[in-house]
Design an enzyme around this catalytic site. Structure first.
Site, short mmCIF file in Angstrom:
data_model
loop_
_atom_site.label_atom_id
_atom_site.label_comp_id
_atom_site.label_asym_id
_atom_site.label_seq_id
_atom_site.Cartn_x
_atom_site.Cartn_y
_atom_site.Cartn_z
N PHE A 136 40.78 35.97 45.77
CA PHE A 136 40.61 37.25 45.08
C PHE A 136 39.59 38.09 45.83
CE2 PHE A 136 38.69 40.24 42.13
CZ PHE A 136 39.82 40.87 41.64
N ASP A 221 33.68 36.44 51.92
CA ASP A 221 33.54 37.20 50.69
C ASP A 221 32.64 36.39 49.75
OD1 ASP A 221 33.75 38.31 48.18
OD2 ASP A 221 35.92 38.65 48.26
N LYS A 250 28.50 41.50 42.86
CA LYS A 250 28.15 40.91 41.55
C LYS A 250 26.65 40.70 41.27
CE LYS A 250 32.58 39.15 40.09
NZ LYS A 250 33.63 39.14 41.11
C1 LIG Z 1 34.67 40.02 41.61
C2 LIG Z 1 35.10 39.79 43.01
C3 LIG Z 1 35.50 40.85 43.84
C4 LIG Z 1 35.66 42.27 43.33
O1 LIG Z 1 34.46 42.83 42.95
P1 LIG Z 1 34.48 44.22 42.11
O2 LIG Z 1 33.03 44.57 42.00
O3 LIG Z 1 35.13 43.94 40.80
O4 LIG Z 1 35.23 45.20 42.91
C5 LIG Z 1 35.78 40.57 45.15
N1 LIG Z 1 35.70 39.32 45.64
C6 LIG Z 1 35.32 38.28 44.87
C7 LIG Z 1 35.22 36.92 45.47
C8 LIG Z 1 35.02 38.47 43.53
O5 LIG Z 1 34.68 37.44 42.76
#
Ligand SMILES: *Cc1c(COP(=O)(O)O)cnc(C)c1O
Length: 398
Positions: A136, A221, A250
């Site tokens: 994701f 990420d 986050k």
């Molecule tokens: C939550 C998340 C995102 C997206 O972040 P947003 O602030 O909602 O755009 C991207 N990568 C990972 C691994 C995430 O957990």
């Protein structure tokens, strides 16, 4: 409260299936609804509230900055932004930082930088990015393309060209997919939305070597795993590797919207004035909140991170005990630090609702996995309380 919830379904875009719960206040590991009912928060804004709710350091930092200067353009130098970039660089692999407002935007910036680096150093054809199935990376067009899950893309085609997918934790599949047109490999150190999936310990070492041999960039990420969530400031520290580009969001601002894309000097050099920008990115207000958050995470020789590691082990050990009792319900326990998944034999949404009635907020991911992402400031007593509530629910189910 009923009226407000009715208005929500009337005036807001219908993009979330929200619980019938209106939260108005938070302190530490607790949040309170409109009627004053208290909830123990094991969601933590989905891995956002690393210091709990309304941590005094973060609150004071925001209050002071709000009185001084809330926003100016990136046309000018911004003191909190400069100090934050320096703090991040001094505590990471990176030499330079770009600030934005979310995880998806940080990944967008990473994708753009990787493409530009590929073209700068290897020619026009080098723009492919390999990501993992079940990953994701966000909800923008580029990041839903990067996300290896059909359900987030359906109906939004055509997607961005230049993406390939491989199974996570399968180095041979990655070797087969990678060629001279690949500019980057983009992975989560632990797949979060995919159900808290950890790779084998050697996987990332092998990915790192493969990238080094081929001049391919490794983008990590760490939007969810970063900022102490797994007991280290960044999850890649567990594997003994460093990326070329890293994305954060986050937990970075302790609750305010801020994202960051970090890179090594020679990679960052592919961004020059005019190549990328964000109006709000790194504004004074959010940078002060992030400074307060990181300084708190690092103080007393990283006390909060060490506690996170210890409490994560405590939580996992207690979950194993729970599994002995409810082997018909619990399939698997996975996690690092305070990012823990409990895979069940059934849909976990009814359990989430039952927990809410009993005063516990917990999240469900990938359909059958209960996800624990509490504030890193949680206590053993809070963990005991959460597990007693879950045990009571499981007992009624079995
Ligand atoms: C939550 C998340 C995102 C997206 O972040 P947003 O602030 O909602 O755009 C991207 N990568 C990972 C691994 C995430 O957990």
């Amino acid at each position: 409260m009923k009226r407000l919830i009715e208005d929500a379904s009337r005036y807001l875009m219908n993009t979330y299936s929200r619980y019938p719960l209106l939260l108005v206040k938070g302190r530490g590991t607790r949040v309170y609804d409109y009627d004053g009912k208290e909830y123990l928060d094991f969601v933590g804004g989905i891995a956002v509230n690393v210091l709990g709710h309304c941590h005094p350091r973060v609150v004071v930092a925001i209050q002071k900055q709000a009185q001084r200067l809330i926003h100016v353009s990136n046309l000018y130098h911004i003191e909190p932004q400069i100090r934050l970039a320096r703090l991040i660089v001094e505590n990471s692999f990176a030499d330079r930082v770009f600030f934005c407002n979310s995880g998806a935007e940080a990944n967008e910036a990473a994708i753009k930088l990787a493409r530009r680096y590929g073209k700068d150093h290897f020619g026009e054809e080098r723009y492919w990015i390999i990501t993992a199935y079940n990953s994701f990376h966000g909800r923008t067009m580029a990041t839903i393309t990067a996300t290896g899950q059909e359900k987030v893309r359906k109906g939004f085609e055509p997607l961005l060209p230049g993406f390939k997918y491989v199974p996570f934790d399968d180095i041979d599949a990655l070797k087969d997919a990678l060629d001279e047109k690949t500019c980057a490999v983009m992975l989560e150190p632990i797949q979060g939305e995919g159900g808290v999936r950890l790779p084998s310990q050697e996987y990332f070492k092998e990915v790192r070597s493969l990238c080094d041999e081929t001049g391919t960039l490794l983008i990590l990420d760490e939007v969810q795993t970063g900022m102490g969530r797994t007991g280290r400031l960044f999850a890649c520290e567990h594997y003994g590797i460093e990326p070329d580009i890293m994305t954060l969001a986050k937990g970075l601002g302790g609750g305010v919207p801020i994202g960051a894309m970090l890179a090594r000097e020679d990679v960052a050099a592919s961004f020059t004035p005019g190549t990328h920008a964000s109006t709000f990115g790194g504004n004074p207000l959010v940078c002060q909140a992030a400074l307060a958050t990181i300084e708190t995470l690092l103080e007393d020789d990283r006390y909060i991170l060490r506690e996170c590691e210890r409490l994560g082990e405590y939580l996992i050990n207690r979950l194993y005990k729970l599994q002995e009792e409810f082997s018909g319900i619990i399939v698997d326990i996975r996690g690092k630090g305070l990012m823990v998944g409990l895979e069940l034999t059934r849909e976990c949404q009814p359990i989430v609702r039952a927990a809410m009635e009993r005063g516990l907020l917990i999240n469900c991911t990938a359909g059958t996995t209960l996800r624990f992402t509490p504030p890193l400031t949680i206590t053993e007593k809070d963990i005991d309380r959460a597990l007693d509530i879950l045990a009571d629910i499981f007992w009624r189910l079995s």
